[in-house]
Scaffold this active site. Structure first.
Site, PDB file in Angstrom:
ATOM      1  CE  LYS A 174      25.869  50.956  39.437  1.00  0.00           C
ATOM      2  NZ  LYS A 174      24.939  49.875  38.501  1.00  0.00           N
ATOM      3  CD  GLU A 249      40.418  42.626  36.707  1.00  0.00           C
ATOM      4  OE1 GLU A 249      40.595  42.303  35.488  1.00  0.00           O
ATOM      5  OE2 GLU A 249      41.361  42.363  37.902  1.00  0.00           O
ATOM      6  CB  CYS A 283      36.508  41.505  29.454  1.00  0.00           C
ATOM      7  SG  CYS A 283      36.519  39.985  30.606  1.00  0.00           S
ATOM      8  CD  GLU A 382      36.112  46.334  25.332  1.00  0.00           C
ATOM      9  OE1 GLU A 382      35.852  47.263  26.064  1.00  0.00           O
ATOM     10  OE2 GLU A 382      36.408  45.193  25.797  1.00  0.00           O
TER      11      GLU A 382
END
Ligand code: NAP
Length: 495
Positions: A174, A249, A283, A382
C-alpha cells in the site's frame, strides 16, 4: 483525460466496478498525474487472499530463483530509470537528479537483494553433545504488508518489497496516496520480471481504510511501515492486537553540528544539500544546524549568500536547485510552522510561499532559516520542509546535549577536523546514523538504516538487517547418535 490505473491483485490489473477514485497532481503546476482506485476493505481482503494462496509456492521456490526474478525487476528499473525519474519528479516534486537518484537507490537495493538469494545466511554452531549438529535457518514470515510514504516513492517500496520477496514472503503493498503513480512503476518492474500471480499485490487508497484493513487482517503476519509518528503509532497499536511483528521507520529532527575547527566550505555544501535537498522532505533531512559560537556569524553569512543564488522552480528542469513541496497539505503544515517560528524565533532567511507567474499553480516555499534558542517548537518538532533551525552553542558538550534533546534519533552529523572529537561524537550522538564531515542524508543500501527513540521501534532496514526484518529464525538440531541424548544432563555427566 487523466490516465487511469487499477489495483494489482493476483497478477492482474483490476478496476472494481463503481470504484471510487482519487487523483495525484504535479505539485509544481497542479496538473493531474494519474487516477487511482480507492480500494475498499473487500478489495484489500481479495489482495490478502491472493497473497495467502500464492505464499506456499513462493516459499518453496529456491531463493536463487527468486533472486533471478529480482534481478530482472532491477533490469526494468535500470532500463526505464529516466522516465521513472521523471514520474517521481512530476508526482512528488523532487528535482530530476534526485528523482533519478530515487530510482537508482531502488535499483541498487533490488540488485543487492537478488544476490542475497544465494546467501540468506544462517549459523552453524557446535553442540554440547557428540553426534549432534546445530544450526539456524531463515524462513519467511508469510503474508507481509508494506506501507510506504511519498518522499522516496520508488526507493522505499523497493527496500521493503525486494527484501520481503527474496526471503520468500508474499506481499501486499500500500503506497502513499500522493505517490500512487510511482507505485504503479514499482509493480510493473516485478510484473515484467515474472513474479508469480498473487506474490506481489498493490492496493491503493487511504491509510485509514486500506492501511487499517491490512494491519488488522489476521492473515497478515508482519507489517513494514514507513511514515510519520502518529500513523506509525496507530499501526503499532492495531498490529499489536494481532500480535504481529510491526516494523516502524518514522520521523526525524536531524542535527548537523559545525564545530569551530570545521572545514566551513565543506560544511556549507553539506548543510545546503541536507537541509534543502528534496525541499527538506527527507526523513534524514538536516532540520537543525548546531553552530559553534566562534563560527556562528561567518557560517550563517556563507549560508544565506549561497541561498541567494538558489533557483526554485520546475523540478524537471535540470537547472532547478529546489522544487516545490509535495502537496497542498505539506505546504499548509510547513507554512503553519513558519508562522510559529516567527513568534518564537528570529527569521533570518526566506519564510514565504512564492507567488506570481508559474509559482501560483504550485506549492513553492522559500528555503527558510530561523535563528532560535534550543527548546522552541521549530527546533524540536519535525517540520518536513525546507526550514532550518540554527542554534548557537559554546562548546562540544553543549552541542551534543542540544543534538540529543529531541524525541527523534534518525540521522546526525558533525563537521570537525579533530579526530578524537569525531570518534567521541560517533558514540555520543543518540541516532541510528552518524556522519562525520558529511550531511545527514546519503544512505547507502548495503548498510542498515533506521533510528532510535521515536524514530522507530528497534528494527533496521536495508543491508543484511533487511533479511532479519522479513524472516523468522528457526533453530534446528540434528541428532545422529541414534540414541536419546539429554542436553544439560548428559553434557554435565560427560565432564
Ligand atoms: P504518513 O502520513 O504517516 O503516511 C505513510 C503511509 O501510511 C502512507 O501510505 C499513508 O497512507 C499510510 N497511513 C497513514 N495513516 C495510516 C494508518 N492510520 N494506518 C495505516 N496506514 C496509514 O507519512 P507521509 O506523510 O507519507 O511521510 C512523511 C513521514 O514519513 C515523515 O514523518 C518522515 O520522517 C517519515 N519517513 C521516515 C523514513 C524512515 O525511514 N525513518 C523514511 C521516509 C519518511 P495515505 O498516503 O493514504 O495517507
Amino acid at each position: 483525460m487523466t490516465d487511469e490505473f487499477g489495483l494489482f491483485i493476483n497478477g492482474t490489473w483490476t478496476s472494481p466496478a463503481k470504484a471510487k477514485r482519487f487523483e495525484t497532481i504535479n505539485p509544481a503546476n497542479g496538473e493531474p498525474v494519474g487516477s487511482f482506485v480507492s480500494a475498499t476493505r473487500e478489495d484489500v481482503a481479495k489482495a490478502i487472499e491472493a497473497a495467502h494462496r500464492a505464499y506456499p509456492g513462493w516459499k518453496e521456490t529456491p531463493a536463487p530463483q527468486r533472486g533471478e526474478i529480482l534481478l530482472r525487476a532491477a533490469g526494468y528499473l535500470r532500463r526505464h530509470k529516466k522516465e521513472i525519474g521523471q514520474i517521481v519528479s512530476r508526482e512528488m516534486g523532487k528535482v530530476i537528479a534526485e528523482g533519478e537518484g530515487d530510482v537508482q537507490e531502488a535499483i541498487d537495493f533490488v540488485e543487492y537483494m537478488a544476490g542475497e538469494g544465494r546467501r540468506l545466511l544462517g549459523e552453524t554452531v557446535p553442540s554440547e553433545l557428540r553426534s549432534k549438529f546445530c544450526m539456524t535457518i531463515r524462513q519467511p514470515k508469510g503474508v507481509v504488508a508494506c506501507i510506504t510514504p511519498w518522499n522516496f516513492p520508488t526507493a522505499i517500496p523497493n527496500w521493503k518489497i525486494a527484501a520481503a520477496l527474496i526471503c520468500g514472503n508474499a506481499v501486499v503493498f500500500k503506497p502513499a496516496s500522493n505517490s500512487a503513480r510511482c507505485a504503479v512503476e514499482v509493480i510493473r518492474a516485478y510484473e515484467e520480471a515474472g513474479v508469480p500471480p498473487g506474490v506481489l499485490n498493490l492496493v491503493t487508497g487511504s491509510g485509514g481504510v486500506v492501511g487499517t484493513a491490512l494491519v488488522t487482517d489476521p492473515r497478515v503476519r508482519a507489517v513494514s511501515f514507513t511514515g510519520g509518528v502518529e500513523s506509525g503509532r496507530d499501526v503499532y497499536v492495531k498490529g499489536a492486537q494481532g500480535l504481529k511483528m510491526v516494523h516502524l521507520e518514522l520521523g526525524g529532527k536531524n542535527p548537523v553540528i559545525v564545530m569551530e575547527d570545521a572545514d566551513l566550505r565543506l560544511a556549507l555544501d553539506g548543510v545546503l544539500f541536507g537541509a534543502f535537498g528534496t525541499s527538506g522532505q527527507r526523513c534524514t533531512a538536516t532540520s537543525r544546524l548546531i553552530l559553534h559560537e566562534k563560527v556562528y556569524e561567518p557560517f550563517l553569512k556563507m549560508l544565506t549568500d549561497r541561498l541567494d543564488t538558489f533557483r526554485l522552480g520546475d523540478p524537471v528542469d535540470p537547472k532547478t536547485d529546489m522544487g516545490p513541496v509535495a502537496s497542498r497539505e505539506q505546504e499548509e503544515k510547513i507554512l503553519a510552522y513558519i508562522e510559529i517560528g516567527k513568534k518564537e524565533a528570529k527569521l533570518r532567511y526566506g519564510g514565504k510561499k512564492l507567488r506570481g507567474g508559474a509559482y501560483d499553480k504550485g506549492f513553492f516555499i522559500e528555503p527558510t532559516i530561523f535563528e532560535t534558542p534550543h527548546g522552541t517548537r521549530i527546533s524540536k518538532e519535525e517540520i518536513f520542509g525546507p526550514v532550518l533551525s540554527v542554534i548557537k552553542v559554546k562548546d562540544y558538550d553543549e552541542a551534543v546535549r542540544v543534538a540529543n534533546d529531541v524525541d527523534y534519533g534518525l540521522s546526525s552529523s558533525i563537521y570537525t577536523r579533530d579526530v578524537n572529537r569525531a570518534f567521541r561524537a560517533m558514540d555520543d550522538l543518540e541516532a541510528g546514523i552518524t556522519y562525520i564531515n558529511a550531511p545527514t542524508i546519503g544512505a547507502e543500501i548495503q548498510l542498515p538504516f533506521g533510528g532510535v527513540k521515536n524514530t522507530g521501534n528497534g528494527g533496521r532496514e536495508a543491508g543484511t538487517a533487511a533479511i532479519e526484518e522479513f524472516t523468522e529464525v528457526k533453530t534446528v538440531f540434528v541428532d545422529f547418535s541414534s540414541k536419546l541424548q539429554k542436553a544439560q544432563i548428559d553434557a554435565e555427566s560427560a565432564v
